[in-house]
Design an enzyme around this catalytic site. Structure first.
Site, PDB file in Angstrom:
ATOM      1  CG  ASN A 115      -1.737   1.204   1.344  1.00  0.00           C
ATOM      2  OD1 ASN A 115      -1.904   1.851   0.549  1.00  0.00           O
ATOM      3  ND2 ASN A 115      -2.312   1.466   2.562  1.00  0.00           N
ATOM      4  CD1 TRP A 116       3.466   0.837  -2.736  1.00  0.00           C
ATOM      5  CD2 TRP A 116       3.552   1.882  -4.643  1.00  0.00           C
ATOM      6  NE1 TRP A 116       4.179   0.106  -3.581  1.00  0.00           N
ATOM      7  CE2 TRP A 116       4.090   0.679  -4.786  1.00  0.00           C
ATOM      8  CE3 TRP A 116       3.275   2.754  -5.889  1.00  0.00           C
ATOM      9  CZ2 TRP A 116       4.811   0.146  -6.220  1.00  0.00           C
ATOM     10  CZ3 TRP A 116       3.830   2.317  -7.151  1.00  0.00           C
ATOM     11  CH2 TRP A 116       4.438   1.109  -7.179  1.00  0.00           C
ATOM     12  CE  LYS A 117      -0.407   3.102   4.586  1.00  0.00           C
ATOM     13  NZ  LYS A 117      -0.263   3.438   5.886  1.00  0.00           N
ATOM     14  CG  HIS A 160      -6.053   1.722   5.028  1.00  0.00           C
ATOM     15  ND1 HIS A 160      -5.858   2.915   5.897  1.00  0.00           N
ATOM     16  CD2 HIS A 160      -5.075   0.987   4.900  1.00  0.00           C
ATOM     17  CE1 HIS A 160      -4.591   2.863   6.187  1.00  0.00           C
ATOM     18  NE2 HIS A 160      -3.979   1.583   5.703  1.00  0.00           N
ATOM     19  CD  GLU A 177      -3.082   5.632   6.561  1.00  0.00           C
ATOM     20  OE1 GLU A 177      -2.980   5.520   5.586  1.00  0.00           O
ATOM     21  OE2 GLU A 177      -2.288   4.981   7.339  1.00  0.00           O
ATOM     22  CD  GLU A 180      -4.053  -2.476   7.143  1.00  0.00           C
ATOM     23  OE1 GLU A 180      -2.846  -2.629   6.822  1.00  0.00           O
ATOM     24  OE2 GLU A 180      -4.474  -1.355   6.863  1.00  0.00           O
ATOM     25  N   GLY A 203       2.044   2.385  10.601  1.00  0.00           N
ATOM     26  CA  GLY A 203       2.785   3.260  10.686  1.00  0.00           C
ATOM     27  C   GLY A 203       3.456   3.616  11.966  1.00  0.00           C
ATOM     28  CB  SER A 255       4.552  -1.674  12.215  1.00  0.00           C
ATOM     29  OG  SER A 255       4.189  -0.511  12.143  1.00  0.00           O
ATOM     30  N   GLY A 274       2.829  -1.104   4.270  1.00  0.00           N
ATOM     31  CA  GLY A 274       2.725   0.149   3.951  1.00  0.00           C
ATOM     32  C   GLY A 274       4.286   0.796   3.612  1.00  0.00           C
ATOM     33  N   GLY A 275       4.978   1.462   4.867  1.00  0.00           N
ATOM     34  CA  GLY A 275       6.182   2.045   4.554  1.00  0.00           C
ATOM     35  C   GLY A 275       7.177   1.215   4.082  1.00  0.00           C
TER      36      GLY A 275
HETATM   37  P1  PGA Z   1       2.407   0.581   7.514  1.00  0.00           P
HETATM   38  O1  PGA Z   1       1.194   0.768   6.935  1.00  0.00           O
HETATM   39  O2  PGA Z   1       3.210  -1.090   6.879  1.00  0.00           O
HETATM   40  O3  PGA Z   1       3.288   1.710   7.225  1.00  0.00           O
HETATM   41  O4  PGA Z   1       2.275   0.469   9.135  1.00  0.00           O
HETATM   42  C1  PGA Z   1       0.320  -0.488   6.718  1.00  0.00           C
HETATM   43  C2  PGA Z   1      -1.183  -0.023   5.916  1.00  0.00           C
HETATM   44  O5  PGA Z   1      -1.752   0.890   6.308  1.00  0.00           O
HETATM   45  O6  PGA Z   1      -1.745  -0.644   5.280  1.00  0.00           O
END
Ligand code: PGA
Length: 254
Positions: free
Chosen positions: A9-11, A93, A95, A167, A173, A211, A232-233
């Protein structure tokens, strides 16, 4: 045996189509073994990434879609647009729930719109830190499954195209990853609740997200009931993402 799935997930990254294509090509070079691999770029970069990945097995996902086909929905994209690019979508998600006020009912409508077009969906859910501290994790997750996934049009819910990402919000994050026991317990709750709804929980792919990194990939991949990762990251660094994919591709349980 449930299929393994690892998706980046590149956000809101990277900044340019050039960088996105380069990252997509690096993901294309990963040899995923029995796992499936996917990327979820920002919607404006979907065409560049779809172009870079043409002919590969890497799946493409939007990070969100609207439930309507077309119309006066400023800033949104539809399942029809995503379908045109050969992509599926993440929905729900935390967010997006946080920033755009998505509710379980809205996420269900989004998932239904995708599934009705035969597109792949990754359906996110998970509890907040306050909810976990209050001992409400199972109740919160069960409610999200019941009121969200339970509201997806049943005739559209093809399990081949449907994956869930558990999640926990406090793990996203933050560098704080759920322990294997926490992830397994929450995912067992998800499957139990699905089964209560008459959906085959044992046949449903459930990933973990929050994470996930090269450092914790082995414990994530070995956790009972975890069928993959939403990353994500760490998915923005191709080498680290490749290492995470490898951990799921060589899952000793399978
Ligand atoms: P993260 O994000 O790996 O940076 O914690 C995961 C996500 O939000 O899908």
């Amino acid at each position: 045996m449930r299929p393994k799935l690892v998706v980046g997930n590149w956000k809101m990254n990277p900044a340019t189509p050039g960088e996105a294509s380069a990252l997509a090509r690096a993901v294309m070079a990963i040899r995923p073994g029995r796992a499936s691999v996917g990327v979820a770029p920002p919607s404006i970069l979907l065409p560049a990434v779809a172009g870079a990945l043409r002919g590969s097995d890497v799946r493409i996902y939007a990070q969100d879609v609207h439930w309507e086909e077309a119309g006066a929905y400023t800033g949104q994209i539809s399942a029809a647009m995503v379908a045109e690019l050969g992509a599926g979508s993440i929905v729900g998600h935390s967010e997006v729930r946080r920033d755009q006020g998505d509710t379980d009912a809205r996420v269900a409508r989004k998932a239904t719109a995708e599934l009705r077009r035969g597109l792949r969906v990754i359906y996110c859910l998970g509890e907040s830190l306050d909810q976990r501290r209050a001992g409400r994790t199972s109740e919160v997750i069960a409610t999200q499954v019941r009121e969200g996934i339970g509201a997806i049009a049943r005739e559209a819910l093809v399990l081949d195209h449907f994956a869930i990402a558990y999640e926990p919000i406090w793990a996203i994050g933050t560098g704080v990853v759920a322990t294997p026991a926490q992830a397994s317990a929450a995912i067992a709750t998800v499957r139990m609740e699905l089964t209560r709804l008459g959906i085959d929980g044992d046949a449903t792919t459930v990933m973990y997200g929050g994470s996930v990194s090269a450092a914790n990939r082995a414990e994530c991949a070995a956790a009972d009931g975890v069928d993959g990762a939403l990353v994500g990251g760490a998915s923005l660094k191709a080498e680290e993402f490749a290492a995470i994919v490898a951990a799921f591709a060589s899952d000793p349980r399978s």
